[in-house]
Scaffold this motif. Structure first.
Motif, PDB file in Angstrom:
ATOM      1  N   PRO B  32       0.805  -1.233   0.000  1.00 30.20           N
ATOM      2  CA  PRO B  32       0.000   0.000   0.000  1.00 30.20           C
ATOM      3  C   PRO B  32       0.836   1.279   0.000  1.00 30.20           C
ATOM      4  CG  PRO B  32      -0.297  -1.243   2.058  1.00 30.20           C
ATOM      5  CD  PRO B  32       0.482  -2.112   1.133  1.00 30.20           C
ATOM      6  N   ASP B  33       2.029   1.240   0.586  1.00 25.54           N
ATOM      7  CA  ASP B  33       2.851   2.443   0.599  1.00 25.54           C
ATOM      8  C   ASP B  33       3.424   2.756  -0.782  1.00 25.54           C
ATOM      9  OD1 ASP B  33       2.393   2.825   3.251  1.00 25.54           O
ATOM     10  OD2 ASP B  33       4.239   1.828   3.918  1.00 25.54           O
ATOM     11  N   LEU B  34       3.539   1.731  -1.615  1.00 24.79           N
ATOM     12  CA  LEU B  34       4.063   1.945  -2.963  1.00 24.79           C
ATOM     13  C   LEU B  34       2.940   2.160  -3.975  1.00 24.79           C
ATOM     14  CD1 LEU B  34       6.902  -0.772  -3.034  1.00 24.79           C
ATOM     15  CD2 LEU B  34       7.032   1.610  -2.308  1.00 24.79           C
ATOM     16  N   PRO B  36      -0.177   4.276  -3.405  1.00 25.84           N
ATOM     17  CA  PRO B  36      -1.073   5.096  -2.581  1.00 25.84           C
ATOM     18  C   PRO B  36      -2.431   5.358  -3.234  1.00 25.84           C
ATOM     19  CG  PRO B  36       0.712   6.428  -3.465  1.00 25.84           C
ATOM     20  CD  PRO B  36       1.048   5.005  -3.768  1.00 25.84           C
ATOM     21  N   GLY B  37      -2.515   5.282  -4.560  1.00 26.37           N
ATOM     22  CA  GLY B  37      -3.789   5.573  -5.208  1.00 26.37           C
ATOM     23  C   GLY B  37      -4.705   4.367  -5.255  1.00 26.37           C
ATOM     24  N   ARG B  85       1.810   5.394   4.294  1.00 20.61           N
ATOM     25  CA  ARG B  85       1.033   6.340   3.492  1.00 20.61           C
ATOM     26  C   ARG B  85       0.023   7.134   4.317  1.00 20.61           C
ATOM     27  NH1 ARG B  85      -3.024   2.906  -0.493  1.00 20.61           N
ATOM     28  NH2 ARG B  85      -4.198   1.777   1.079  1.00 20.61           N
ATOM     29  N   GLU B  89       0.259  11.232   3.507  1.00 23.03           N
ATOM     30  CA  GLU B  89      -0.819  11.928   2.818  1.00 23.03           C
ATOM     31  C   GLU B  89      -1.497  12.951   3.710  1.00 23.03           C
ATOM     32  OE1 GLU B  89      -3.032   9.477  -0.049  1.00 23.03           O
ATOM     33  OE2 GLU B  89      -1.151  10.159  -0.919  1.00 23.03           O
TER      34      GLU B  89
END
Lengths: 111, 303
Positions: B32-34, B36-37, B85, B89
């Motif tokens: 998920p950190d790589l 983010p969308g 993330r 964000e």
């Protein structure tokens, strides 16, 4: 530390695989930006999450340290761009209907 | 929870090394950190991690294979974790911003400076320009005019059409576009003006062209004829013996513009009567028999 940060030793205990040598190296490389108080380092929640991510990338996903600097650089740019985009989207969302419609039409026209 | 073998996409007889490789590939693709969308990445990543938690450990894998533990047994061991993330964000000003770039905050690549012409401080922005199209009469474009138009938002605008305006020219009305943001100045209205055709006049740069029909008698004997121009009718002296195609110049009767004044060029055209009578036909034929001439002499060798 009192300002919502944790010390180096606490961090090392909290994150799997992490050792003091690697942590110092990453700080020296600028991958992690803790607060400095003389020789002591203070890691806030975002530093902890970042260290955890670096450990995961390196020790579990076997990404070499050379490659991690590329990954982090791209990731930081991606997050900055996303923050910028979110700020813009909030600004657009706060506009009256005809302004939003105008922006939507222009964005659409740009393909 | 689904079958961990299926989640990692490996067979039941896969080696530990194959399982590790499958896990690393999937974890990189879904971290998920790589990504983010990607809203689903976190759930997929947790599922992959849980599957690997069982299959990556030879002992646990054996217990799972023998039915001693089921796939959900591993889930409880996955602590609720915080991903990077969630921090990254939080908004502009995050401490790891711009770490990836050498440039400073004045970089012209900065999104806010590109949009607003300066750093985001105060978030003021010029309003956007708005495009419109309108039509004017030929004479209005030549001589200039005042036009009142109603915009899409119901606002009326008085537009000064400058003398000599060209077809397709864009007029910029300062401050008549969308209102600015946070005290920024309003945008401009950009009005593209189309010039209607005229039944008699044609524009040729700053010159006006028209065709002047003459009777054969007027052309042969010369005449004073009334000619319409963009600034009103004038009396034009047609010299004796003028022919079709001759061009007479009315100096200064063309388009008035900052680049200078054009002329009106009048092209003569001899026109026979619509219903020539026997008399005319006979007398002309007789005249031509006595005075033969070849109007196609010039074309003789080319055709």
């Amino acid at each position: 530390m009192t300002d919502g940060t944790i010390a180096e030793k606490e961090l090392i205990d909290a994150v799997a695989h992490l050792d003091a040598q690697a942590l110092r190296r990453w700080v020296d490389l600028g991958w992690v930006l803790p607060q400095r108080d003389g020789d002591n380092l203070g890691f806030d929640a975002s530093d902890v999450a970042r260290v955890r991510l670096i450990c995961e990338l390196h020790y579990e996903l076997r990404i070499e340290e050379d490659s991690i600097s590329v990954v982090l650089s791209l990731m930081d740019q991606l997050y900055e761009t996303r923050c910028c985009l979110n700020a813009l989207l909030s600004a657009v969302a706060a506009q009256p209907e005809h302004v939003r419609a105008g922006i939507a039409a222009l964005v659409k026209a740009q393909g | 929870m689904a079958d961990p073998y299926q989640i990692l996409g490996v067979g039941r007889e896969a080696t530990q090394e194959e399982i590790r490789k499958a896990y690393r590939r999937l974890a990189k693709g879904n971290h998920p950190d790589l990504h983010p969308g990607d809203k689903g990445a976190e759930a997929r990543f947790k599922e992959i991690a849980a599957a690997y938690d069982i299959l990556g450990d030879e002992k646990k894998r054996a217990r799972f294979d023998s039915g001693e533990i089921d796939a959900s047994g591993a889930e409880r061991q996955q602590p609720e974790r915080e991903f990077y993330r969630q921090h990254a964000e939080t908004g502009p000003g995050f401490k790891y911003e711009r770490r990836g770039q050498e440039s400073g905050p004045d970089d012209e690549d900065d999104v806010f400076s590109r949009i607003f012409g300066r750093r985001s401080a105060g978030m003021s922005a010029r309003g956007s320009d708005v495009g419109y199209t309108m039509s004017v009469e030929f004479i209005e474009a030549v001589n200039g005019a005042k036009k009142r138009v109603t915009m899409a938002d119901g606002k009326t605008l008085d537009i000064a059409i400058p003398a000599g305006l060209q077809d397709g020219q864009i007029l910029r009305l300062r401050g008549q576009g969308r209102p600015g943001l946070g005290g920024g100045e309003p945008g401009d209205a950009l009005v593209e003006v189309h010039v209607a055709r005229h039944p008699i006049f044609h524009r040729d740069g700053n010159n006006i062209r028209s065709v002047l029909p003459l009777t054969p008698g007027e052309a042969l004997a010369g005449a004073v004829v009334r000619v319409p121009t963009v600034s009103g009718p004038v009396q034009l002296r047609v010299p004796k013996g003028s022919n079709t195609g001759s061009i007479l110049r009315l100096r200064g009767k063309g388009v008035t513009s900052p680049q200078g004044n054009g002329d009106h060029l009048v092209e003569l055209r001899v026109v026979l009567p619509e219903h020539p009578d026997e008399d005319l036909v006979r007398s002309l034929t007789q005249w031509e028999a006595k005075h033969p001439y070849d109007p196609r002499k010039q074309q003789g060798e080319q055709s």
